[in-house]
Design an enzyme around this catalytic site. Sequence first.
Site: not given
Ligand code: KE4
Length: 426
Positions: A142, A237, A265
């Site tokens: 993702y 990523d 993060k």
């Molecule tokens: P954000 O837009 O949520 O800050 O990041 C997106 C993203 C991009 N790349 C990776 C590898 C990620 O894991 C994420 C976001 N992770 C999710 C859960 N694993 C965030 C939790 C959520 O969607 O509330």
Amino acid sequence: MASSDLLFEQAQRLIPGGVNSPVRAFRAVGGRPFFVQRGEGARIWDVDGRSYLDFLGSWGPLILGHAPAPVVLGVTEAVRRGTSYGAPTSREVEIAEVISRAIPSVEMVRLVSSGTEAAMSAVRLARGATGRDTIIKFDGCYHGHADGLLVKAGSGGATFSLPDSLGVPASLASLTLTLPFNNLDALRQTLKARGSEVAAVIVEPVAGNMGVVPPAPGFLQGLRDLCTRHGALLIFDEVITGFRVAYGGAQSLYGVTPDLTCLGKIIGGGLPVGAYGGRRDLLEKVSPLGGVYQAGTLSGNPLAVAAGLATLRALAEPTVYRRLEALGAQLQEGLETAARDAGIPLTVNRVGSMLTLFFTEGPVTDFASAKRSDTGRYAKFFHGMLSRGVFLAASQFEAAFVSLAHSEADIESAGRAARAALQAIR
Ligand code: KE4
């Protein structure tokens, strides 16, 4: 009615699903989410006064735990000087230097406000730099919710992807190919047939979004070699893995250098920060220097940068990752022993302080094998742990995180809770 339940009733009237991000709604595990009152160190409290050992850590940012002193101090000092300027500040230069020194492949970096923005911008830059349109991603990985990345594997191998959300045009989805993670042959075949149209391959170097799935030996280097051979850019990523699995991220742990890196993060210490960076010749194509446009009102926000800087400074201490590794190993050992004693098939995949327990014999090496997990059993285990004061990710296909705020005693206590919860679902 408990105040979490009351709040959830109210929230659902005003916010889709009552939450501001879907996975928080507990839909994958059932039940209703608790509402948080506060967090401190390794613990989080709900509005009904219950406290939990927190192994979610806000899905990854809280590697120092909740409200760590340096972050509280940094943000408190910054907020007294204002919250945003829409003009450059010295702290943005400082955090760019820290990131670039920690991750040498990041010669230049642009701050944004989320991991989604980071990945979306890195993909646009790859397309702008190569003049090619097609992107390759991996099933189960993702990269945020930008249209072109909200796709799922089409039928049969490397055909075009299908939209994985309403509102994503098929025409956009068709510009992304989705391949099996840890499968170099599939990538080799695809690039052999269509390499000349591929702008970039984007990958979570340690997958976290199908649950934790480490790269098979040689997989990342294989990606690197194949991208180089076909003139495609390699995007790591590292929104989860950056400063998580090592101070220099997964690229330093596995010794593979991408062309572009996405971060998020941890670099915001719990406040909204994302970043994309990499080779200077590529980043010099980003506006205002070059023709790849990207912008953001709150990019490099002084409060978020203060929280990020305080966090990254604390992680620069050399013993940090040895401690995270030791705590992660202790948790894994506790979970595996408890599952063995309960006679429950369990596979724990772990890299440092990020791990997932899959309710399947395993091995779990890609999304197809991850999906063989018994998600119903995971849901029961999740609630069994929650009722015993331990908060995990509300989905089988996510990661749990250990922080520097966790003690050996906390890990021991989580192991005891797991033993009881597993015995209860034998
Ligand atoms: P954000 O837009 O949520 O800050 O990041 C997106 C993203 C991009 N790349 C990776 C590898 C990620 O894991 C994420 C976001 N992770 C999710 C859960 N694993 C965030 C939790 C959520 O969607 O509330």
